[in-house]
Design an enzyme around this catalytic site. Structure first.
Site, PDB file in Angstrom:
ATOM      1  CB  CYS A 122      63.131  29.786  42.439  1.00 49.18           C
ATOM      2  SG  CYS A 122      61.536  29.432  43.202  1.00 49.18           S
ATOM      3  CB  CYS A 123      59.279  27.851  39.312  1.00 49.78           C
ATOM      4  SG  CYS A 123      58.882  27.356  41.005  1.00 49.78           S
TER       5      CYS A 123
ATOM      6  CD  GLU B 249      58.748  26.163  44.903  1.00 46.22           C
ATOM      7  OE1 GLU B 249      59.738  26.782  44.484  1.00 46.22           O
ATOM      8  OE2 GLU B 249      58.510  25.990  46.121  1.00 46.22           O
TER       9      GLU B 249
ATOM     10  CD  GLU C  65      57.349  28.160  49.085  1.00 42.73           C
ATOM     11  OE1 GLU C  65      58.493  27.675  48.960  1.00 42.73           O
ATOM     12  OE2 GLU C  65      57.037  29.267  48.616  1.00 42.73           O
TER      13      GLU C  65
ATOM     14  N   GLY D  21      70.623  27.569  55.241  1.00 42.66           N
ATOM     15  CA  GLY D  21      69.216  27.300  55.509  1.00 42.66           C
ATOM     16  C   GLY D  21      68.541  26.625  54.336  1.00 42.66           C
ATOM     17  CG  HIS D  22      67.034  26.800  49.863  1.00 43.80           C
ATOM     18  ND1 HIS D  22      67.358  25.681  49.115  1.00 43.80           N
ATOM     19  CD2 HIS D  22      65.814  27.205  49.406  1.00 43.80           C
ATOM     20  CE1 HIS D  22      66.390  25.434  48.249  1.00 43.80           C
ATOM     21  NE2 HIS D  22      65.449  26.344  48.413  1.00 43.80           N
TER      22      HIS D  22
ATOM     23  CB  CYS E 207      61.480  24.564  42.622  1.00 47.45           C
ATOM     24  SG  CYS E 207      62.065  26.001  41.693  1.00 47.45           S
TER      25      CYS E 207
ATOM     26  CG  HIS F 123      60.942  24.843  51.615  1.00 50.27           C
ATOM     27  ND1 HIS F 123      61.587  24.520  50.450  1.00 50.27           N
ATOM     28  CD2 HIS F 123      60.328  26.029  51.381  1.00 50.27           C
ATOM     29  CE1 HIS F 123      61.380  25.479  49.551  1.00 50.27           C
ATOM     30  NE2 HIS F 123      60.614  26.405  50.096  1.00 50.27           N
TER      31      HIS F 123
ATOM     32  CG  HIS G 291      68.206  32.008  50.156  1.00 48.63           C
ATOM     33  ND1 HIS G 291      67.413  32.393  51.203  1.00 48.63           N
ATOM     34  CD2 HIS G 291      67.520  31.037  49.504  1.00 48.63           C
ATOM     35  CE1 HIS G 291      66.284  31.701  51.195  1.00 48.63           C
ATOM     36  NE2 HIS G 291      66.332  30.860  50.196  1.00 48.63           N
TER      37      HIS G 291
END
Length: 646
Positions: A416-417, A337, A321, A186-187, A339, A269, A135
């Site tokens: 994160c949310c 989620e 997820e 990756g994200h 997010c 994801h 990340h």
């Protein structure tokens, strides 16, 4: 409240009762609460250590790194929320606190521009060695987004200059040129951030770098394979994802299974998908790329017609997820989620900017009134990571439901949310309007005013109403001139009516779901919209097996649920007769003021027999439903959206 939207010529003043309440909640409760969380000042919660990590890197505190590898992003989202909140609620003390955090970030930055507290403290010699999992670029993206927001609100350049230095290092590091790493995150997240940075600065190198990251994803030979082999050749031990092949999803987990232009369905994801798709749409608009826009539309149709919950929730499996097969939408073991719904809002906005079409705005509205704000208590101090559509009493031993909480949590180790939702609410008016060269589009109905220009012609509109509870909308034109106004007639609405200065206009003559009005407007002209809001019974596609024989209730954009506190235990035994009349009434003292639904229903009588040959006897009961977003604000208990119909 004075707001400057994405369009720099656009100014919005929000007087909407629903959203003013939420925005004040973020300003007065959520931002201070999350500041305490970031500074480990909340009792009985998982520590964050996020601010302390920056202090340690800056040499101003002793200790070791603590938290997830993406802990920096929580600080970034807090700063972004502060930026949006300051434009509505000027607060010198809060701005000073943000300036101090920004100064700390600057002091922590390496001489070459690098800025990631995990790598600077834990693996200083291993920068850019595990883009798949760790990340770095994701955190950089959130810091860039925060810097852009803070610059646009305050005009202060310190933060954006810090992040432009970091972006320049990233540009020198990544690309297809010899001597550069040909990797990507990756994200996804930095792609969106770089495009925002391009808009803020006009520096085309940021757009080109965003395009590189988007287009390089999934290309062969696969960068993540080469990266893994390089780590192993240097003696690094296998990571969890090496051994578990990314939750068994392969590179679909991080949206790297195929180059983006070859993707035809949403997999992996769900949050990563939303951030990537939003960036793809953003890039398509900035480069006038019809092929990329068509890919975005194909993915949009797959998500919203086959893989989206009625709440705007996304992600039907806890494993990864992730999205699963089309129409696989379980209600009690889903993920949904917060997010992911926030990301869906981001994507919908970018699609609307590409092409004003009701199908995008309807989903945007569904997500913001249901799947996003359900992630936070009405007091702003507890949060859902996972947003279930059904909570039952029987849960012991259910491994597939361990991730589902019956009550919101104070904070999360992976947090994160909460800040993601906060930054969305603080900027919610940025999603109300877009414009083309000749038309101002209203996508979300939000009381207050908007000022903008169509060409050189100034336009100001004022909205008055009590949406979403009452959809009698009055719009007053405050300027004189010839221009087009387009108002969304929601897909849930039938028999809409409209008038201009008391004279009826055809509200069924729509362009992509919008009532388009063009005339020589005079100051004081009044547009009236009536969007009837009967209680609707909503049925699933027959392919969604778990919802067959059941119905959900929706009024306007708001999805409803039944709670144990109103309807007693064993909600699965409730039945809604097809002919029952459902009444709707606004109750000011309930859940900060909501429309409550009531009707006559039935309930299967309790029995001590596990199976029987006779149909269960049904007893008459009163059914009471509240907006889904407000559930679990009175007491814990069962909840369900879908109810059996008889």
């Amino acid at each position: 409240m004075e707001i400057f939207c994405v369009n720099k010529n656009q100014k919005v003043i929000v007087e909407d009762a629903f959203w003013t309440n939420y925005k004040q909640l973020v300003a007065e409760q959520v931002i201070p609460y999350q500041w305490k969380a970031l500074n480990d000042q909340l009792p009985d919660t998982a520590p964050s250590h996020a601010i302390e990590n920056f202090r340690i890197v800056a040499g101003e505190a002793a200790g070791e790194y603590y938290g997830t590898v993406f802990q920096d992003s929580d600080v970034a989202k807090w700063l972004e929320t502060v930026a949006y909140s300051l434009r509505s609620f000027p607060n010198p003390e809060l701005e000073e606190a943000a300036d101090e955090v920004i100064s700390l970030i600057g002091r922590a930055q390496a001489d070459d521009g690098y800025l990631n507290t995990y790598y600077m403290l834990v693996e200083p010699d291993n920068r850019w060695t595990n883009l798949r999992d760790n990340h770095e670029l994701y955190c950089a993206g959130h810091l860039i987004e925060a810097a852009v927001a803070y610059y646009e609100t305050t005009g202060k350049r310190a933060f954006i200059e810090i992040m432009e230095n970091y972006a320049e290092l990233i540009r020198r590091t990544f690309g297809i040129e010899d001597g550069k790493l040909q990797g990507y995150p990756g994200h996804p997240e930095i792609e969106l951030a770089l495009l925002r940075l391009f808009d803020a600065t006009g520096n085309r190198e940021h757009l080109e770098l965003a395009a590189y990251f988007i287009e390089q994803r999934g290309q062969e030979p696969h960068y993540f394979d080469m990266e893994k082999e390089r780590r192993h050749s240097l003696g690094a031990p296998p990571t969890w994802n090496d051994q578990n092949t990314n939750f068994g999803l392969g590179y679909a987990y991080m949206q790297a299974h195929l180059p983006v232009r070859q993707q035809e369905e949403a997999v992996g994801h769900s949050v990563r998908a939303m951030y990537l798709y939003a960036a793809m749409a953003y890039l398509a608009r900035k480069t006038n790329d019809a092929e990329l826009q068509a890919v975005c539309d194909m993915l949009w149709n797959d998500v919203t017609k086959r893989k989206m919950y009625i709440t705007g929730g996304l992600g039907s499996a806890v494993n990864g997820e992730a999205f699963t097969d089309a129409y696989d939408l379980p209600n009690d073991s889903m993920y949904c989620e917060t997010c992911a719904s926030v990301g869906l809002v981001f994507w919908a906005k970018q699609m609307l900017l590409l092409s004003p079409d009701r199908k995008y705005a309807d989903v945007l509205e569904r997500a913001i009134y249901n799947g996003t704000i359900s992630g936070m208590d009405l007091d702003g101090k507890r949060f859902f990571y996972v947003n279930p559509l059904e909570v039952n009493a029987y849960r012991a031993g259910r491994k597939d439901q361990e991730h589902v909480k019956q009550v919101r949590q104070k904070w999360f180790a992976c947090a994160c949310c909460p800040p993601n939702l906060a930054r969305l609410i603080a900027s919610i008016e940025d999603y109300a309007y877009t414009q083309t060269k000749d038309t101002l589009y209203t996508h979300l109905y939000m009381a207050g005013s908007v000022e903008t220009k169509i060409g050189e012609l100034p336009i100001k509109l004022t909205q008055k109403h009590q949406y979403p509870w009452d959809a009698r909308i009055s719009v007053i034109v405050e300027d004189k001139g010839q221009f087009k106004l387009a108002f969304r007639i929601p897909g849930w609405c039938e028999n809409a009516k409209a008038s201009v200065n008391g004279e009826a206009v055809a509200a069924d003559d729509l362009v992509n779901g919008y009532l388009v009005l063009e005339r020589m407007w005079e100051k004081g002209d009044q547009i009236e919209l009536l969007l009837p809001q009967p209680v609707m019974r909503v049925y699933s596609n027959p392919k969604i097996g778990m919802n067959q024989g059941q119905v959900a209730l929706q009024r306007g954009p708001v999805v409803y649920c039944l709670e144990e506190v109103d309807n007693g235990k064993s909600l699965a035994g409730l039945r809604l007769p097809r002919k029952s009349e459902i009444t709707a009434a606004f109750e000011e003292e309930v859940l900060n003021g909501v429309v409550v639904l009531e009707t006559e229903g039935l309930k299967a009588a309790d029995s001590d027999v596990l199976y029987q040959t006779d149909s269960p006897s049904l007893e008459p009961v009163k059914l009471r439903a509240i907006p889904y977003y407000a559930w679990c604000n009175r007491q814990a208990g069962e909840m369900r959206i879908w109810i059996h119909e008889v």
